[in-house]
Design an enzyme around this catalytic site. Structure first.
Site, short mmCIF file in Angstrom:
data_model
loop_
_atom_site.label_atom_id
_atom_site.label_comp_id
_atom_site.label_asym_id
_atom_site.label_seq_id
_atom_site.Cartn_x
_atom_site.Cartn_y
_atom_site.Cartn_z
CB CYS A 79 -1.01 -0.20 1.38
SG CYS A 79 -1.89 1.51 1.46
CB CYS A 82 0.72 1.10 4.25
SG CYS A 82 -0.82 1.02 4.19
CG HIS A 461 20.05 -2.45 14.57
ND1 HIS A 461 18.81 -3.13 14.33
CD2 HIS A 461 20.33 -3.07 16.01
CE1 HIS A 461 18.37 -3.86 15.17
NE2 HIS A 461 19.20 -3.88 15.99
CB VAL A 490 22.25 4.20 17.42
CG1 VAL A 490 22.70 3.32 18.41
CG2 VAL A 490 22.35 3.91 16.17
#
Length: 809
Positions: A79, A82, A461, A490
């Site tokens: 979407c 979204c 990350h 972070v």
């Protein structure tokens, strides 16, 4: 109102007891996210976004009968709306991270096959759909509709507060009191609460600052926050408050002190209150004092300026990076080799180091760039890092010496802090040096972290952050700001984590006291970073001229240590080569004995040969004795050599074999059987006796007995003469058994006059043989003669018989 305030106070008292259970619940959710990553990987959110990723397995445990309220986004990963809303939702999760004991954010990807039944069960038909689930929701609850038509994080945050306040009785214990306080509650507050600080936020009726700060301090102990409305005229007049909003600290003695902040806004209040003395995060130990710091770490605590950057940290980071982290890869090839080359290249260009360090980095970079193969060994790289070639003024200090990055405990801060500091310094140096590629430093950092950084979760990350927005970096200034913003991201994620040092909490950096101009507010009172001021601060803070050189080891000491290490390594290498060479020689000699190195059996045979002819010199060796007395030493018989040569021959025969690994023969006493002893150790006496006998033809008195002493002069290496009359008799007695085993029973007399004419001829015939030897020879000669005679008679008889047969007719 009193009942309401009393209930609110009791809720605050219980909230700290609930927090450990909430930590355990969050840990379980995190485990589910790690065990079932498929939805997270395919969806728009990950666990690093501080959003709980829901699935069929954990949806009930998160939403049903939970002690915390939960805001859930139902979306489809395909979407467009979204996808556009996901950054806002992530920002909201980061903004209200400290509210987690009271409210959590979650998301579920309805486009995933395994989640379709979940979305259907909650009646989801459009995307994105956001629903709010109160604490302790029932099993049949489908949540309340949450209006999210705006992308304003501040508006969404206020709507969450409205939902929390709409909770029906009983009030959830994990949620702090949000209603206004009264004078009665304040007067009795310290009687029912044990906190050290009470913060009173005076605000207007429509303001959310008091409730936001209350939730921001939810995870902290020893501080409580209450909001006082401007309509509470009695309390406002009594305390003399005239500005709204404003924050005051109320002491148990009734004193009121205004909290000093740069701007009267939520972020500044929260930051100032979190830094009050004695205020710590729940479950975290108190900050360690300087005295305890000195005794709890592995090395003495080094006082430092928290607003400075230290070269000792940068050099320690280089040491750990190149000698520890990269060393974990014994063979560096492919992508890792490319990453290492870029990393060293960037360090060579922009590292603000001392001349000796820069010289080493240039050597390493030159060596790496000349490697044309697809792989290198770390051992080869280590030779360059240790400057084995001993290039002048080239070294990288060994060991870690943390200053600005030291932690209150050995396992806190240090290398991660040093790596962030190094990356910031490189981006700033690239900007100040006028680099051409905006992503040069960031790309090298990204590749290094991906290939070598030891914390793999941290590397993942960082890779996620780089994938999301690194492409947007198009200037050197934006590269500096990109790294700063990701570092703060972070810090926000790790605030309250076990890796957080209580003496150095994870904050949004730089704090207001370090850079007041960096912080500002929007028109609606929301905090805002002034990126222009932040950039100026970063360029100044990490510039090479601002780096402090305290606690650095002197360059001459570094070079001296490097030389000593090189010498010790060379000595160790030579010793190792010597041992290996000896081992090879031992193996070769055991397989193929060398002619010049006699074996044990050959040495025994040589000793037996030396013990052979001994008596010849008494009669038949007169000519040799005369030659020796005249100084003629060439081409003499073995038994007529000078005493020094005999002694040297004995020492050579007794010398230990030089072949490594051969079994050493046990050293024998210097006393041998009488034959060789008289022959070798009494040459001088025998020769003198012979000479006197030839001259006088009469009996002579025996000379004093002297032997060859076995004590070697350490300076000259000579063998001296020493009397052996008493010791000789004792040594001969100790050797009786060995002499008897060898059947040496002859006794020799050195005086020539006592020998008869018959004895002289027997001595000449014996030529060093004993009586037993002569007897055996005679017997053998007799037997051989008999055998020859018998054979002669036998063949003679046979010959006669054959002649007789031939003569017959």
């Amino acid at each position: 109102m009193a009942r309401r305030c009393g209930r609110a106070t009791s809720r605050f008292t219980v909230e700290i007891q609930i927090y450990p259970r909430r930590i355990a619940t969050f840990a379980i959710w995190l485990c589910f996210c790690l065990l079932f990553p498929s939805a997270a990987e395919a969806g728009l959110y990950t666990a690093s976004d501080q959003v709980i990723v829901l699935s069929q397995e954990n949806v009930e445990s998160v939403l049903i009968n939970s002690s915390a309220a939960v805001l859930v986004e139902f979306y489809a990963s395909w979407c467009g709306h979204c996808i556009a809303f996901s950054p806002v939702y992530k920002s909201l999760a980061s903004d209200i991270k400290e509210w987690k004991p009271a409210v959590d954010l979650a998301a579920v990807d309805c486009a995933a096959e395994e989640n379709r039944k979940v979305c259907t069960g909650f009646g989801i038909r459009a995307y994105p759909t956001i629903k709010f689930f109160h604490a302790y929701s029932k099993a049949d609850s489908t949540g309340q509709a949450f209006k999210a038509s705006t992308h304003d994080v501040r508006v969404l945050r206020h709507r969450i507060i409205d939902k929390l306040e709409s909770h029906e009785e009983p009030w959830p214990p994990a949620c702090p009191p949000l209603e206004p306080t009264s004078q009665a509650e304040i007067d009795s507050f310290f009687e029912t609460n044990s906190v050290q600080h009470l913060a009173l936020i005076f605000e207007d009726t429509k303001s959310y600052i008091g409730r936001e700060v209350t939730l921001d301090l939810l995870q902290y102990e020893n501080v409580a926050v209450r909001r006082v409305l401007s309509t509470e005229e009695g309390l406002v007049t009594k305390l003399g408050v005239t500005e709204f909003p404003s924050c005051y600290l109320y002491s148990p003695q009734g004193n009121l002190t205004r909290l000093k902040v740069n701007i009267e806004a939520r972020t500044f209040y929260s930051y100032a209150l979190q830094r009050l003395p004695g205020v710590v995060r729940s479950g975290k130990p108190l900050p360690v004092t300087l005295d305890i710091l000195t005794n709890s770490t592995e090395e003495p605590w080094r006082p430092f300026n928290r607003s400075g950057v230290y070269m000792a940290d940068l050099e320690s980071t280089l040491h750990y990076s190149l000698r520890v982290e990269v060393a974990a890869h014994t063979l560096i090839k492919g992508e890792a080799l490319t990453s290492l080359k870029k990393y060293i290249s960037v360090l060579t260009k922009y590292f603000p180091g001392r001349p000796v360090v820069m010289s080493l980095l240039k050597s390493v970079n030159s060596w790496l760039q000349n490697q044309t193969g697809d792989e290198i060994s770390y051992e080869a790289l280590k030779e360059i890092l240790d400057n084995s070639a001993q290039s002048p003024d080239t070294a990288l200090p060994e060991g870690e010496r943390w200053v600005g990055c030291q932690g209150s405990r050995p396992h806190l801060r240090r290398y991660p802090c040093g790596m962030w500091t190094l990356f910031h310094a490189l981006t700033v140096q690239a900007k100040n040096a006028g680099g051409t590629d905006p992503q040069e430093v960031l790309s090298a950092m990204r590749n290094y972290v991906h290939s070598f950084f030891g914390c793999r979760a941290c590397a993942e990350h960082f890779e996620i952050m780089a994938t999301e927005s690194l492409v947007e970096v198009n200037t050197l200034s934006s590269a500096v700001l990109w790294l700063w913003s990701r570092h703060n991201r972070v810090n926000n994620r790790l605030a309250g984590d076990l890796s957080e040092d209580p003496n150095f909490p994870k904050i949004q950096w730089p704090p207001p006291e370090m850079c007041p101009a960096c912080h500002t507010v929007k028109e609606n009172g929301e905090h805002k970073w002034s990126q222009e001021q932040v950039l100026l601060f970063l360029l100044s803070h990490f510039s090479s001229s601002s780096i402090l050189t305290d606690y650095l080891e002197d360059e001459s000491q570094i070079l001296a240590k490097q030389r000593e290490k090189h010498v010790s390594q060379q000595q160790a290498l030579e010793a190792q080569k010597h041992v290996e060479r000896k081992a090879r020689e031992a193996l070769d000699s055991m397989a193929h004995p060398l002619p010049s190195q006699p074996t044990m059996q050959e040495e025994e045979e040589e000793e037996e040969e030396e013990e052979g002819p001994q008596d010849e010199e008494e009669d038949g060796g007169e000519g040799a004795a005369a030659d020796e007395m005249e100084g003629k030493t060439s081409e003499t018989t073995p038994w007529a050599k000078p005493e020094m040569e005999v002694g040297r021959g004995r020492r050579q025969a007794r010398r230990k074999p030089s072949i490594v690994g051969m079994r050493m023969r046990e050293l024998q006493e210097d006393i041998v059987d009488l034959d060789s002893f008289v022959n070798q150790h009494y040459k001088a006496k025998a020769l003198r006796v012979k000479q006197r006998t030839l001259q006088r033809k009469e009996e002579q008195e025996p000379w004093p007995v002297f032997g060859l002493g076995m004590e070697l002069d350490a300076g000259l290496g000579m063998v001296g003469l020493q009397p052996m009359e008493a010791d000789f008799e004792q040594d001969v007695g100790r050797q009786r058994k060995r002499l008897q085993k060898r059947e040496l029973t002859g006794q020799y007399f050195v005086e020539e006059a006592e020998l008869s004419h018959r004895g002289r001829w027997m001595s000449v015939l014996s030529i060093g043989f004993s009586k037993v030897d002569i007897s055996l020879c005679v017997i053998l000669y007799f037997l051989s003669s008999m055998c020859l005679l018998a054979m002669y008679l036998f063949f003679k008889t046979r010959l006669r018989l054959r002649r007789a047969k031939v003569a017959l007719p």
